[in-house]
Structure formats: structure tokens, C-alpha cells
Design a protein around this motif. Structure first.
Motif, PDB file in Angstrom:
ATOM      1  N   UNK A 121       0.807  -1.219   0.000  1.00  0.00           N
ATOM      2  CA  UNK A 121       0.000   0.000   0.000  1.00  0.00           C
ATOM      3  C   UNK A 121       0.846   1.277   0.000  1.00  0.00           C
ATOM      4  N   UNK A 122       2.161   1.155  -0.253  1.00  0.00           N
ATOM      5  CA  UNK A 122       3.013   2.341  -0.270  1.00  0.00           C
ATOM      6  C   UNK A 122       2.476   3.398  -1.223  1.00  0.00           C
ATOM      7  N   UNK A 123       2.449   4.650  -0.763  1.00  0.00           N
ATOM      8  CA  UNK A 123       1.960   5.734  -1.603  1.00  0.00           C
ATOM      9  C   UNK A 123       3.055   6.737  -1.953  1.00  0.00           C
ATOM     10  N   UNK A 124       3.912   7.050  -0.998  1.00  0.00           N
ATOM     11  CA  UNK A 124       4.945   8.060  -1.240  1.00  0.00           C
ATOM     12  C   UNK A 124       6.146   7.498  -1.979  1.00  0.00           C
ATOM     13  N   UNK A 125       7.155   8.349  -2.147  1.00  0.00           N
ATOM     14  CA  UNK A 125       8.390   7.964  -2.811  1.00  0.00           C
ATOM     15  C   UNK A 125       9.265   7.150  -1.854  1.00  0.00           C
ATOM     16  N   UNK A 126       9.899   6.109  -2.391  1.00  0.00           N
ATOM     17  CA  UNK A 126      10.825   5.284  -1.617  1.00  0.00           C
ATOM     18  C   UNK A 126      12.229   5.491  -2.171  1.00  0.00           C
ATOM     19  N   UNK A 127      13.138   5.961  -1.330  1.00  0.00           N
ATOM     20  CA  UNK A 127      14.517   6.159  -1.749  1.00  0.00           C
ATOM     21  C   UNK A 127      15.322   4.898  -1.474  1.00  0.00           C
ATOM     22  N   UNK A 128      16.185   4.566  -2.426  1.00  0.00           N
ATOM     23  CA  UNK A 128      16.988   3.344  -2.302  1.00  0.00           C
ATOM     24  C   UNK A 128      18.445   3.679  -2.635  1.00  0.00           C
ATOM     25  N   UNK A 129      19.193   4.247  -1.656  1.00  0.00           N
ATOM     26  CA  UNK A 129      20.627   4.451  -1.891  1.00  0.00           C
ATOM     27  C   UNK A 129      21.300   3.073  -1.967  1.00  0.00           C
ATOM     28  N   UNK A 130      21.942   2.782  -3.099  1.00  0.00           N
ATOM     29  CA  UNK A 130      22.360   1.406  -3.355  1.00  0.00           C
ATOM     30  C   UNK A 130      23.723   1.372  -4.043  1.00  0.00           C
ATOM     31  N   UNK A 131      24.425   0.285  -3.851  1.00  0.00           N
ATOM     32  CA  UNK A 131      25.747   0.152  -4.465  1.00  0.00           C
ATOM     33  C   UNK A 131      25.680  -0.344  -5.898  1.00  0.00           C
ATOM     34  N   UNK A 132      24.533  -0.890  -6.327  1.00  0.00           N
ATOM     35  CA  UNK A 132      24.318  -1.305  -7.711  1.00  0.00           C
ATOM     36  C   UNK A 132      23.147  -0.509  -8.302  1.00  0.00           C
ATOM     37  N   UNK A 133      23.050  -0.511  -9.636  1.00  0.00           N
ATOM     38  CA  UNK A 133      21.920   0.155 -10.274  1.00  0.00           C
ATOM     39  C   UNK A 133      20.801  -0.830 -10.601  1.00  0.00           C
ATOM     40  N   UNK A 134      20.743  -1.923  -9.885  1.00  0.00           N
ATOM     41  CA  UNK A 134      19.693  -2.929 -10.013  1.00  0.00           C
ATOM     42  C   UNK A 134      19.525  -3.615  -8.662  1.00  0.00           C
ATOM     43  N   UNK A 135      18.439  -4.366  -8.518  1.00  0.00           N
ATOM     44  CA  UNK A 135      18.160  -5.070  -7.266  1.00  0.00           C
ATOM     45  C   UNK A 135      18.053  -6.572  -7.513  1.00  0.00           C
ATOM     46  N   UNK A 136      18.507  -7.339  -6.520  1.00  0.00           N
ATOM     47  CA  UNK A 136      18.374  -8.793  -6.512  1.00  0.00           C
ATOM     48  C   UNK A 136      17.563  -9.155  -5.269  1.00  0.00           C
ATOM     49  N   UNK A 138       7.744  -4.071  -9.983  1.00  0.00           N
ATOM     50  CA  UNK A 138       7.798  -4.201  -8.523  1.00  0.00           C
ATOM     51  C   UNK A 138       8.410  -2.971  -7.860  1.00  0.00           C
ATOM     52  N   UNK A 139       8.801  -1.987  -8.664  1.00  0.00           N
ATOM     53  CA  UNK A 139       9.519  -0.827  -8.132  1.00  0.00           C
ATOM     54  C   UNK A 139       8.839   0.479  -8.562  1.00  0.00           C
ATOM     55  N   UNK A 140       7.534   0.466  -8.577  1.00  0.00           N
ATOM     56  CA  UNK A 140       6.753   1.563  -9.152  1.00  0.00           C
ATOM     57  C   UNK A 140       7.110   2.928  -8.563  1.00  0.00           C
ATOM     58  N   UNK A 141       7.220   3.018  -7.230  1.00  0.00           N
ATOM     59  CA  UNK A 141       7.479   4.310  -6.598  1.00  0.00           C
ATOM     60  C   UNK A 141       8.862   4.379  -5.950  1.00  0.00           C
TER      61      UNK A 141
END
Length: 359
Positions: free
Chosen positions: A254-269, A286-289
Motif C-alpha cells: 500500500x506504499x503511496x509516497x516515494x521510496x529512496x533506495x541508496x544502493x551500491x548497484x543500479x539494479x536489485x536482486x 515491482x519498483x513503481x514508486x
């Protein structure tokens, strides 16, 4: 220097309105051991400066070293404690303990020392009473062979799961259940949509340290952590096994706002075993917001040895610990440039032009 990749909804929002601190609902940090050092400077700017004066709640979700880092961010002086986290992580050494009879005693010691430092002297109270941040720690509750402290049985369980992972993302079914220890003040409703049983446990002063410890307890290499909850005492292990790079939409649909993902790669596993399969990357659906901030390839190539820090550096520099520490500390120092790049992008509004749509 800094890549910005956004899911469809986040992309549209930022194109229209830019990125503002008021838009941010959550920040997520992934497992990755020493890799997490790559973004310390970025984490400091996002969590310790840009979100410092917000007047709303931001939920922080992490597994393993990502959870350690977010716990540090929940201390009153976020900048100081993220610096201390990085310093302790960089300078940990096993040289004086390598002759202990059980290698798990040796390897389990370092994160325990880090966590004890984080929560000592009222640190646990600060973390659980932060005015705006709400911490969530991902762990795995172990069953059957995975719950054994016999290394041979653990290896058998992992080998079996690794083989099954070739065909399914549910290779740990029957051996692992997800348990998220959450700040009781959070209003987030945990509704996972994968097929693993999931439990939400209230995070408190008694289980904060054990939950952090369990979140990074790698099977075979480290001891599991026993934690007592309302449904009894269970053995907990590395949260990255089920949520290697946690996917918010799979836990908080049900997430509505923006989710920040500071990450070491430019993709997720998503899963622990997915890291072995190059084609298994989390899709944009799966990463809409979600907005991922990651160092560019050119930036990574400018680091020592043209790569980001890795747990394998312990073996690579086994005869030269000072060299490993220097390499890691250099990566931490350089990460300040990523933080500066983030601020320039959001303050100038250039982020709308620089970001890439996730596909």
C-alpha cells in the motif's frame, strides 16, 4: 558520478514536481556487507541532512549491514553515527582471533561489537524514539536443517536450496520464514505478497540488539541468534536470505509516497541466491514508486582496484590488513562525492533530466 533510476510512478512524479523531502515515505538499504560502505556519504546526506528537518514519518527498512546502517542513522546525531558505523566496519580485523577453535566465533564477533556500540549508553532508546524515523529490521526464522547449529547440516540445507533456486524463488520454503522487527510507532501494515510465511514483531529494547545481530548472521559462517517472541524461542539468521535487496512493494503493497533506495548497484536482486544469476533482476513493475541512487560505472572504476569494497577483501588482503582498511576507508571518503552529487541534483532540479526510467 551518480545514477538515478526511477520506477514508473516515481518517474512521472519527479518529472512533474522534482524530488522533495516531503515526498519521501521510506528509505531502504540492502544487505551487502562491505559493499554498503560505498554509499556512506550518500546515506549521510539523505538521512542526516536532507531529511533532517522533515515534519513527517519516514520508515527505514534494512537487512544485514543495511539494517546496521539504518540503526546508526536513528541515533540523535545521524552524521556522527554513520561515520562511526563506517569507521568500525572498516577497521574490524580478525587477525588476533583467527586461531579460535570455531571460525564462527571469530566471524560473529565483529558485528556483535559494532551493534553493542550502536545501542550502548542509551543508544537503544535513541533508536526507538527517533522523532521521524521508524526502523524495520528484516530477519529469517530458521527451521529443520537450517535451524541446526551443526555446520554440516547447514551446508546440506544451503546446497539443497541453491539447487532448487535454479527453478524457483521459493527454494527456502520449509526452512525459512520472514520476521520483520518493527518500531511499534510505525503505521506501516506488513502484507507480504510472496509465498513465505511472514511475521511482524514489535521492536523493543530487549530484542533490538539480537534482531540486528540476527539480520546479518550468515549461515555456516556465523552463529544463529536465539530470540524469544510471543510464539516462543526460535533461531534467527541473515535477513538477506529472503530479502537480499528488500523489495518494498512485496512487503508494503500500500506504499503511496516515494521510496529512496541508496544502493551500491543500479539494479536489485531479491533473494540471496539471485546474486549468482545475472538475469535475475527485479523488474520495474515491482519498483513503481522506488528511486534508486547508485554510483556510476565510471565512479566505481575510479575507486581503488576499480571496484567497490567486498567481504572477499578479507581473504584478498589476508596478509596486509592495513591495505584492506585503507582501500575501504578510501571508498568511504570518496562516497562524500556521491552525497554532494545528490544534493546538486535535487536542489537544482536537474534530477528530472538525469534520471532513467526503470524497465
Amino acid at each position: 558520478m551518480l545514477r538515478v533510476l526511477a520506477g514508473p510512478r516515481a518517474f512521472s512524479h519527479i518529472k512533474a514536481h522534482g524530488l522533495n523531502a516531503a515526498d519521501v515515505q521510506s528509505v531502504v538499504c540492502a544487505s551487502g556487507a562491505a559493499k554498503t560502505l560505498t554509499t556512506i556519504g550518500l546515506d549521510k546526506v539523505i538521512l542526516g541532512q536532507w531529511l533532517k528537518n522533515i515534519d513527517h514519518v519516514v520508515d527505514l527498512l534494512g537487512t544485514s549491514a543495511g539494517a546496521f546502517k539504518l540503526a546508526a542513522a536513528c541515533r540523535k546525531d545521524t552524521l556522527e553515527w554513520l561515520d562511526r558505523f563506517a569507521d568500525i566496519y572498516c577497521t574490524q580485523t580478525y587477525a588476533e582471533r583467527i586461531n579460535e577453535p570455531d571460525i564462527r566465533d571469530t566471524i560473529s564477533w565483529a558485528p556483535q561489537e559494532l551493534i553493542e556500540t550502536l545501542i550502548a549508553d542509551g543508544g537503544d532508546k535513541e533508536i526507538l524514539s527517533h522523532p521521524n524515523f521508524r526502523l524495520h529490521i528484516g530477519t529469517v526464522r530458521s527451521f529443520n536443517q537450517l535451524a541446526s547449529e551443526n555446520v554440516k547440516r547447514q551446508k546440506q540445507a544451503i546446497a539443497r536450496a541453491a539447487l532448487l533456486s535454479l527453478q524457483s524463488s521459493h527454494s527456502l520454503r520449509g526452512m525459512a520464514e520472514r520476521v520483520v522487527f518493527s518500531d511499534t510507532r510505525s503505521t506501516k501494515a506488513l502484507r507480504p505478497i510472496d509465498e513465505y510465511p511472514t511475521h511482524n514483531v514489535a521492536l523493543d529494547k530487549k530484542n533490538l540488539g539480537p534482531a540486528l545481530n540476527a539480520s546479518g548472521a550468515i549461515p555456516v559462517m556465523m552463529h544463529g541468534v536465539e530470540i524469544e517472541t510471543e510464539d516462543g524461542i526460535h533461531l534467527y539468521r541473515d535477513g538477506g536470505m529472503l530479502d537480499y535487496h528488500p523489495i518494498p512493494s512485496q512487503l508494503w503493497p500500500s506504499n503511496e509516497g516515494i521510496i529512496l533506495y541508496p544502493h551500491f548497484y543500479d539494479y536489485l536482486k531479491w533473494r540471496w541466491f539471485d546474486k549468482f544469476y545475472p538475469w535475475r533482476k527485479v523488474s520495474a513493475s515491482k519498483l513503481d514508486n522506488v528511486v534508486i541512487f547508485a554510483p556510476s560505472n565510471d565512479y566505481v572504476k575510479s575507486l581503488p582496484y576499480r571496484r567497490i569494497p567486498s567481504r572477499s577483501d578479507f581473504k584478498r588482503f589476508i596478509k596486509d590488513e592495513p591495505k584492506r582498511i585503507d582501500v575501504w576507508q578510501t571508498a568511504v571518503q570518496r562516497s562524500e562525492e556521491l552525497g554532494e552529487a545528490f544534493l546538486e541534483l535535487v536542489q537544482s532540479g536537474r534530477i528530472a533530466d538525469e534520471m532513467v526510467l526503470l524497465k
